[in-house]
Design an enzyme around this catalytic site. Structure first.
Site, mmCIF file in Angstrom:
data_model
loop_
_atom_site.group_PDB
_atom_site.id
_atom_site.type_symbol
_atom_site.label_atom_id
_atom_site.label_comp_id
_atom_site.label_asym_id
_atom_site.label_seq_id
_atom_site.Cartn_x
_atom_site.Cartn_y
_atom_site.Cartn_z
ATOM 1 N N ARG A 19 -1.869 3.030 -6.911
ATOM 2 C CA ARG A 19 -2.728 4.169 -7.237
ATOM 3 C C ARG A 19 -2.403 5.421 -6.420
ATOM 4 N NH1 ARG A 19 -8.535 1.418 -6.896
ATOM 5 N NH2 ARG A 19 -7.350 -0.123 -5.673
ATOM 6 N N ASP A 113 -4.907 -0.145 5.515
ATOM 7 C CA ASP A 113 -5.303 1.078 4.811
ATOM 8 C C ASP A 113 -6.724 1.503 5.151
ATOM 9 O OD1 ASP A 113 -6.751 -0.879 3.531
ATOM 10 O OD2 ASP A 113 -6.175 -0.294 1.503
#
Length: 484
Positions: A19, A113
C-alpha cells in the site's frame, strides 16, 4: 520505572508494504530523521535486551544493509515466504538458536512499522508482564474507531484476556469494544517456543497466526494478561503515505513538546520540524518555517529562523541564523548568517563571524570576527581573524580537474568584485583593490592591484549608436554643459 532486562526483542519487518506503492521497502521510509525501522530499533535498544533480532523478508538486502548501519549488533533472520506472524517469530527463534542462543525470561515481539511506540511504553509492558507472572501480556489501546482491529475480550472477574476477536468474527457486542490488540507482546520465552510448535494453518489465510498462541497458553492454564497504552496513537502502524504523514506530524509534535519542556522556545510549532537526533539547548529560539534535520545542535541563546533548513549543523551560543540552508556546517558563537546564505559541508565560522546575504561557503574556515557580507562564493579557503571580504568576491577554486585552496590572513581588507584564483595566499594585513583578479601571492601589509587601466573613448556612443536613447542623453548632457 526500570524494567528487568528482557532476554530478547524480536522485530517483525518482513512485509512488502504494497500500500506504500513504493520501490523502497516500507520499513525503510524515513520519518523525522530515521527510518520507520530505525525508530523501532532505537526504542527496543532502550530496553537493553540481551538479544535484538529483526525478521526481514521483502527487500531483505536493503533492510539488512540499513540495519547494519543503524545497529550493527542487531541480528537478522530471513522469512523467505510470508506465512504469518507466528511463522515469522518461529523463524526468529530458530535464527537465535543457530547463534547458540535460547532466550530465557521475557521476549518482546514488536513490528518494524510502528515508529510512534516509545521505549517507555515497552518498558512498562515488560514490567507489568513480569509483575503479574503472565505467560504473555498483550499491549492494547482504547481507540476512537476500533474498526478493523482485533477486539480484546477480558474476563470480568480477573481482567485476564480470554480472546482476541477479529472484526469479521466479532458479535455486535464485541464490535462495540474499543480496546484493541496492538500486535505487540511480552512473552515468557520458553512458553512461547512451546506454543509456536502447536499453532496450525487451519484458517482462511493458511498462515501461522501469532495470536493463536494466546489461546494455546490460556488453555494450558497459563495467565494471559494485557497492558493498555496511555496514548492509542503509539500502536498505530504505517501502511500508506497518508499514515506516514500522520505519524510524522505526531512524532514531530512529540519532539517539539519535549524540546520546549526542556527550555527551548519554538515560536510556531505548526511550521517547525525536527529530526529525532536534533538537540535544542535551553534558551535556544526557533522562529517559524524552520527545519532542523539530522544531528543539528542549537546552543543556548542562539536564534534560528525564520525560513531555515539546517542539516547536521552546529549553531553556537548567541549565533543568529536567518533564511539559510546549511549542511554539515559549524556556526560559531555570536556568528551571524543570512539572510539567504548557503553553507555547504565543511563551512566553519568562528566567533562573531558573518556570512551575509547571498553568500555561499563550502569547505571554508572563517576566522573570529571575519565578515563575508554580500554576494560572494568562498570555497576551499581559510580566512583569518577580523578580515573583511568585499562584495561580489569569488574564490576560484576549480581548474577543471582539481580543487585548490586559497588562504587569506587576518586583518585583511579585500575589495569588491575580487577573484582569488587558487592556489593563492594573501598575507596578514594586506589589501586588494576593487575589481582585482588575484593570481599571485600578496605579501603581508601590501596592496594588490590586478586590473587593467581605465581608458575613456570620447564620442563612442554618438559614432557607434547614433540616434539611440543613450546618444540622445549624451547630447543633452553636452548641451547642458555648453549652456553653463
Amino acid at each position: 520505572m526500570s524494567p528487568t532486562r528482557p532476554a530478547a526483542v524480536v522485530v517483525l519487518a518482513a512485509g512488502e508494504g504494497t500500500r506504500m506503492k513504493s520501490a523502497t521497502p516500507k520499513v525503510l521510509h524515513p520519518i523525522c530523521g530515521r527510518s520507520l525501522l530505525g525508530h523501532v530499533v532505537a526504542a527496543a535498544r532502550e530496553l537493553d535486551p540481551e538479544q535484538l533480532l529483526v525478521v526481514v523478508g521483502h527487500g531483505r538486502e536493503q533492510v539488512a544493509e540499513h540495519l547494519a548501519a543503524v545497529d550493527a549488533d542487531a541480528l537478522t533472520a530471513v522469512q523467505e515466504e510470508q506465512n504469518g506472524t507466528g511463522h515469522a517469530v518461529r523463524i526468529g527463534l530458530e535464527e537465535l538458536a543457530r547463534h547458540g542462543v535460547t532466550p530465557e525470561g521475557t521476549l518482546v515481539v514488536t513490528y518494524g512499522d510502528t515508529p510512534l511506540l516509545t521505549a517507555r511504553t515497552l518498558a512498562t509492558l515488560v514490567s507489568a508482564h513480569q509483575a503479574d507472572g503472565n505467560a504473555v501480556t498483550v499491549l492494547t489501546a482504547h481507540v476512537p474507531d476500533p474498526t478493523g482491529y482485533g477486539r480484546i475480550v477480558r474476563d470480568v472477574t480477573d481482567g485476564q484476556v480470554t480472546a482476541i476477536v477479529e472484526q469479521k468474527d466479532a458479535s455486535p457486542d464485541q464490535q462495540a469494544i474499543t480496546e484493541v490488540n496492538s500486535g505487540v507482546y511480552a512473552y515468557d520465552a520458553a512458553l512461547l517456543a512451546d506454543a509456536l510448535t502447536k499453532i496450525t494453518t487451519d484458517n482462511s489465510q493458511a498462515e501461522e497466526y501469532l495470536t493463536d498462541t494466546l489461546a494455546i497458553l490460556r488453555e494450558a492454564g497459563h495467565r494471559v494478561g494485557a497492558w493498555t497504552a496511555a496514548d492509542h496513537r503509539e500502536i498505530a502502524g504505517v501502511n500508506n503515505r497518508v499514515q506516514l504523514a500522520e505519524a510524522r506530524r505526531v512524532l514531530n509534535d512529540r519532539l517539539l513538546h519535549e524540546a520546549m519542556l526542556d527550555g527551548a522556545t519554538v515560536v510556531d510549532p505548526a511550521s517547525t520540524w525536527l529530526d529525532a537526533g536534533v538537540v535544542l539547548e535551553p534558551d535556544a529560539v526557533i522562529h517559524p518555517n524552520t527545519q532542523l534535520l539530522g544531528a543539528t545542535r542549537v546552543a543556548s541563546g542562539a536564534e534560528v529562523g525564520p525560513n531555515c533548513t539546517l542539516t547536521d549543523t552546529v549553531v553556537g551560543e548567541g549565533a543568529r541564523v536567518s533564511n539559510t540552508v546549511a549542511q554539515q556546517a559549524e556556526i560559531g558563537p555570536e556568528a551571524n548568517v543570512g539572510p539567504y546564505a548557503y553553507l555547504r559541508p565543511g563551512a566553519r565560522l568562528g566567533r562573531g563571524a558573518k556570512a551575509g546575504t547571498y553568500v555561499e561557503m563550502k569547505n571554508a574556515s572563517i576566522g573570529e570576527g571575519t565578515k563575508v557580507p554580500h554576494l560572494s562564493y568562498v570555497g576551499d579557503a581559510t580566512i583569518g581573524d577580523h578580515t573583511n571580504i568585499g562584495a561580489a568576491s569569488v574564490f576560484v577554486n576549480y581548474d577543471g580537474e582539481a580543487k585548490h585552496h586559497t588562504t587569506i590572513g587576518s586583518y585583511c581588507k579585500t575589495g569588491s568584485d575580487n577573484m582569488f584564483v587558487a592556489p593563492v595566499v594573501v598575507g596578514d594585513g594586506a589589501y586588494t583593490a576593487a575589481g582585482s583578479v588575484i593570481t599571485k601571492d600578496v605579501p603581508a601589509g601590501s596592496l594588490a592591484v590586478a586590473r587593467g587601466q581605465q581608458r575613456n573613448i570620447e564620442g563612442w556612443v554618438a559614432r557607434k549608436r547614433p540616434g539611440s536613447a543613450a546618444a540622445q542623453a549624451a547630447e543633452r548632457a553636452r548641451e547642458g554643459r555648453a549652456d553653463d
